[in-house]
Design an enzyme around this catalytic site. Structure first.
Site, PDB file in Angstrom:
ATOM      1  N   GLU A  58       4.677   7.835  -8.358  1.00  0.00           N
ATOM      2  CA  GLU A  58       4.408   6.500  -8.971  1.00  0.00           C
ATOM      3  C   GLU A  58       2.902   6.593  -9.222  1.00  0.00           C
ATOM      4  OE1 GLU A  58       4.344   1.785  -8.082  1.00  0.00           O
ATOM      5  OE2 GLU A  58       3.573   3.122  -6.690  1.00  0.00           O
TER       6      GLU A  58
ATOM      7  N   ASP B 293      24.887  -8.546   0.665  1.00  0.00           N
ATOM      8  CA  ASP B 293      24.715  -8.701   1.991  1.00  0.00           C
ATOM      9  C   ASP B 293      25.882  -8.726   2.701  1.00  0.00           C
ATOM     10  OD1 ASP B 293      24.261  -9.907   4.566  1.00  0.00           O
ATOM     11  OD2 ASP B 293      23.859 -11.901   3.826  1.00  0.00           O
TER      12      ASP B 293
ATOM     13  N   ASP C   1      22.056  -5.234   2.382  1.00  0.00           N
ATOM     14  CA  ASP C   1      21.977  -3.939   3.570  1.00  0.00           C
ATOM     15  C   ASP C   1      22.736  -2.766   2.920  1.00  0.00           C
ATOM     16  OD1 ASP C   1      24.644  -4.930   4.114  1.00  0.00           O
ATOM     17  OD2 ASP C   1      24.015  -6.245   5.362  1.00  0.00           O
TER      18      ASP C   1
ATOM     19  N   ASP D 135       5.384   6.715  -3.358  1.00  0.00           N
ATOM     20  CA  ASP D 135       4.851   5.775  -3.831  1.00  0.00           C
ATOM     21  C   ASP D 135       3.310   5.687  -3.678  1.00  0.00           C
ATOM     22  OD1 ASP D 135       5.180   2.290  -3.691  1.00  0.00           O
ATOM     23  OD2 ASP D 135       3.812   2.932  -1.985  1.00  0.00           O
TER      24      ASP D 135
ATOM     25  N   ASP E  48      12.629   6.540  -1.284  1.00  0.00           N
ATOM     26  CA  ASP E  48      11.454   6.027  -1.510  1.00  0.00           C
ATOM     27  C   ASP E  48      10.372   6.526  -0.325  1.00  0.00           C
ATOM     28  OD1 ASP E  48       9.057   4.590  -2.598  1.00  0.00           O
ATOM     29  OD2 ASP E  48      10.573   2.908  -3.252  1.00  0.00           O
TER      30      ASP E  48
ATOM     31  N   HIS F 290      10.981  -3.116  -9.501  1.00  0.00           N
ATOM     32  CA  HIS F 290      10.798  -4.134  -8.549  1.00  0.00           C
ATOM     33  C   HIS F 290       9.507  -4.522  -8.567  1.00  0.00           C
ATOM     34  CE1 HIS F 290       9.409  -0.637  -6.830  1.00  0.00           C
ATOM     35  NE2 HIS F 290       8.777  -1.348  -6.006  1.00  0.00           N
ATOM     36  N   ASP F 291       8.665  -4.193  -9.368  1.00  0.00           N
ATOM     37  CA  ASP F 291       7.269  -4.356  -9.669  1.00  0.00           C
ATOM     38  C   ASP F 291       6.926  -5.324 -10.907  1.00  0.00           C
ATOM     39  OD1 ASP F 291       6.623  -3.623  -6.929  1.00  0.00           O
ATOM     40  OD2 ASP F 291       6.034  -1.724  -7.990  1.00  0.00           O
TER      41      ASP F 291
ATOM     42  N   ASP G  91      23.467 -12.536   6.861  1.00  0.00           N
ATOM     43  CA  ASP G  91      22.093 -12.822   7.165  1.00  0.00           C
ATOM     44  C   ASP G  91      21.325 -13.332   6.115  1.00  0.00           C
ATOM     45  OD1 ASP G  91      21.480 -10.527   6.117  1.00  0.00           O
ATOM     46  OD2 ASP G  91      20.621  -9.590   7.947  1.00  0.00           O
TER      47      ASP G  91
HETATM   48  C1  GLC Z   1       3.830   0.429  -5.100  1.00  0.00           C
HETATM   49  C2  GLC Z   1       5.224  -0.226  -4.978  1.00  0.00           C
HETATM   50  C3  GLC Z   1       5.179  -1.813  -4.698  1.00  0.00           C
HETATM   51  C4  GLC Z   1       4.365  -1.580  -3.367  1.00  0.00           C
HETATM   52  C5  GLC Z   1       3.107  -0.887  -3.358  1.00  0.00           C
HETATM   53  C6  GLC Z   1       2.474  -1.041  -2.024  1.00  0.00           C
HETATM   54  O1  GLC Z   1       3.397  -0.008  -6.264  1.00  0.00           O
HETATM   55  O2  GLC Z   1       6.287   0.009  -6.068  1.00  0.00           O
HETATM   56  O3  GLC Z   1       6.416  -2.450  -4.542  1.00  0.00           O
HETATM   57  O4  GLC Z   1       4.000  -3.251  -2.875  1.00  0.00           O
HETATM   58  O5  GLC Z   1       3.392   0.400  -3.717  1.00  0.00           O
HETATM   59  O6  GLC Z   1       3.227   0.144  -1.538  1.00  0.00           O
END
Ligand code: GLC
Length: 561
Positions: free
Chosen positions: A264, A28, A36, A207, A105, A332-333, A32
């Site tokens: 994905e 950051d 970023d 995605d 992404d 991140h998931d 905030d």
């Molecule tokens: C994908 C992303 C996830 C998101 C979902 C909806 O699985 O990796 O983080 O919440 O799609 O966009």
């Protein structure tokens, strides 16, 4: 020496080592509490020093942040909290100056309900944008069940009073699904992609791509439908027009630039996966499947090495000659890699993180390395629902409550498997908030930051960080780790994951211990016949042909010819 008989075509995108940055949590720059683009710009040299060759950043477009940027309200704008388009241009130039590719992404299965298209679409059944989304007029009765990942009731249809109709949302109610059957919508998407490709983007991570094509009649699911991963994908995605759209996307965008696209999701069978990425089909270039992160996805289904080996090996086999996979252990998931597949106790965290990074960087397929895993960052293990930030956790909690689920068990699962575990701020140093922010971070910082951080690890040649750098160097300098054939050894060994990589007359051996005790592995020859190329301990003891491995020891050996 076994000669490799497989000849996989060489492509620059197969040779990448991709570093994934969750921008909200990286650095950051303005206090905030939210990471970023300027923060990323400050760390360009750090990223370069990791030896990674490409970076994928989670969505940075304008967004009301119902799902942290996966709900986009303007595909050509930058999220206010993250900075400006000027910052974006500086950032991408900074990557390119350092020889690092940039992967954007792209979230086009759905938009935000605050996108202008949806705002217009929901006003009237005759609006020009109406058909950009999926609607079900209420006079036809309630539509057939469709599952929603983030909905409080698990229901993907939401009634919208202004036009007396339901709209479809596979994710949250603020993420309405886009209708890819509309040619104008598709052109908007291709235009958007060209906009970013013209700005220099080298790749797109698509995605939720497996869901873009749906059976438009929304039939009732057959008897026996189960809400498990296979059926959810089979009946919600991989629809009849998927390949027409993907080929069009290739023709309109991908073929016009030197870019790649990674999907994905890979469908629910190998055939589905191949149909997306086989090279002669001219569709996408890479895919990632979820089966390897479904091993150990709940307290009743903890990680086990047998499945881990079996899943990685069977996917490699299916893609041995055609198509190309990604390899990842976290993102991140998912929870943190070391907490799920390694051992995050103080004693074994570092060594098991190094072992897992050895796996990632010696496996066939393009490795995706999640930020913080180069330090061995671990799960934060929240105890109370009030600590969670993720919509999946919060709405999942509400759903479980309303269904009268065992909440103690639910919370235990969440603690280990919540996505928030991997979204905590990057640990730069031992100053307040781990050096991530001078303000109040949007999500708690893991308490172990005073000893698990970049500054401390820079000083030690034995750190997880420096081991990671040694491994990226080894991979970048040796084609065998990219293109070499993969063969599993000792499939039934319950303590060790061992495999060979073979290219032309070269053969390398990777031996990874997955246990917290000493263990042994028998080589084909005595150790003098090998060169030790990587080792997460300072020594490798042996007796004759047997190597004696310490807990979570990981070695890469090359057979001397
Ligand atoms: C994908 C992303 C996830 C998101 C979902 C909806 O699985 O990796 O983080 O919440 O799609 O966009």
């Amino acid at each position: 020496m076994v000669k490799s008989t497989v000849s996989i075509s060489k492509k620059w995108w197969k040779e990448q080592i991709i570093y994934q940055i969750y921008p909200r949590s990286f650095l950051d720059s303005d206090g905030d509490g939210i990471g970023d683009l300027k923060g990323i710009i400050e760390k360009l040299d750090y990223i370069k020093s990791l030896g990674v060759t490409a970076v994928w950043i989670n969505p940075i477009y304008s967004s009301p942040n119902d799902d942290n940027g996966y709900d986009i309200s303007n595909y050509r704008g930058i999220m206010e909290e993250f900075g400006s388009m000027e910052d974006f241009d500086t950032m991408i130039e900074g990557f390119h100056q350092r020889g690092i590719k940039f992967v954007m992404d792209l979230v086009v299965n759905h938009s935000s309900d605050e996108h202008e298209w949806f705002k217009q679409a929901r006003c009237s059944r005759h609006n020009l944008y109406r058909d950009y989304y999926h609607w079900w007029p209420a006079e036809k009765g309630k539509p057939n069940f469709r599952f929603s990942f983030f909905d409080e009731r698990g229901d993907a249809w939401k009634y919208d009073a202004p036009t007396d109709a339901y709209y479809l949302h596979y994710f949250s109610a603020k993420q309405p699904d886009l209708n890819w059957e509309n040619p104008e919508l598709r052109q908007e998407i291709y235009d958007t992609m060209r906009f970013w490709a013209d700005k220099g983007v080298d790749g797109f991570r698509l995605d939720a791509f497996q869901y873009i094509s749906k059976d438009q009649s929304f039939p009732c699911f057959p008897e026996g439908y189960q809400n498990n991963v296979v059926d959810v994908i089979k009946y919600h995605g991989m629809g009849p027009t998927l390949h027409d759209h993907t080929r069009e996307l290739y023709e309109e965008v991908l073929s016009k630039y030197d870019v790649f696209a990674v999907s994905e999701g890979a469908g629910s069978t190998f055939e589905d996966a191949h149909s997306l990425v086989d090279e002669d089909r001219n569709e996408l270039q890479m895919v990632y499947h979820f089966e390897a992160v479904q091993i150990g996805d709940g307290i009743e289904n903890p990680h086990n090495l047998a499945d881990f080996k079996q899943v990685h090996s069977k996917w490699d086999k299916a893609f041995r000659e055609k198509g190309w996979l990604s390899i990842f252990l976290a993102n991140h998931d998912e929870p943190r890699m070391v907490s799920r597949f390694g051992n995050d106790s103080d004693e074994f965290r570092a060594v098991s993180a190094k072992m897992l990074n050895t796996f990632l960087l010696t496996m066939r397929g393009t490795p995706y390395c999640y930020f913080g895993d180069e330090l061995g960052m671990k799960n934060i293990y929240f105890e109370d629902i009030s600590e969670y930030k993720d919509i999946a956790a919060i709405n999942g909690y509400k759903k479980a409550l309303s269904e009268g689920k065992d909440m103690q068990k639910f919370m235990q699962n969440l603690k280990f498997y919540s996505r928030d575990n991997s979204r905590t701020p990057m640990q730069w140093n031992d100053s307040e908030n781990a050096g991530f922010s001078t303000g109040s971070p949007w999500i708690s910082v893991n308490k172990d930051y005073s000893w698990v951080n970049v500054e401390v690890q820079e000083k030690s040649s034995e750190s997880v960080l420096n081991h990671f750098r040694a491994m990226t160097k080894l991979r970048t300098e040796n084609d065998i780790l990219v293109y070499g054939k993969y063969d599993l050894l000792e499939a039934d060994n319950s303590e060790i994951y061992a495999y060979t990589r073979t290219l032309d007359d070269q053969s390398w051996l990777v031996v990874l211990s997955f246990v917290d005790t000493d263990t042994m592995f028998k080589l084909a020859n005595s150790l003098q016949h090998y060169e030790v190329l990587a080792n997460n301990y300072s020594e490798l003891s042996h007796e004759g042909e047997t190597i004696k491995l310490k807990p979570y020891q990981a070695v890469v050996l090359s057979a001397i010819v």
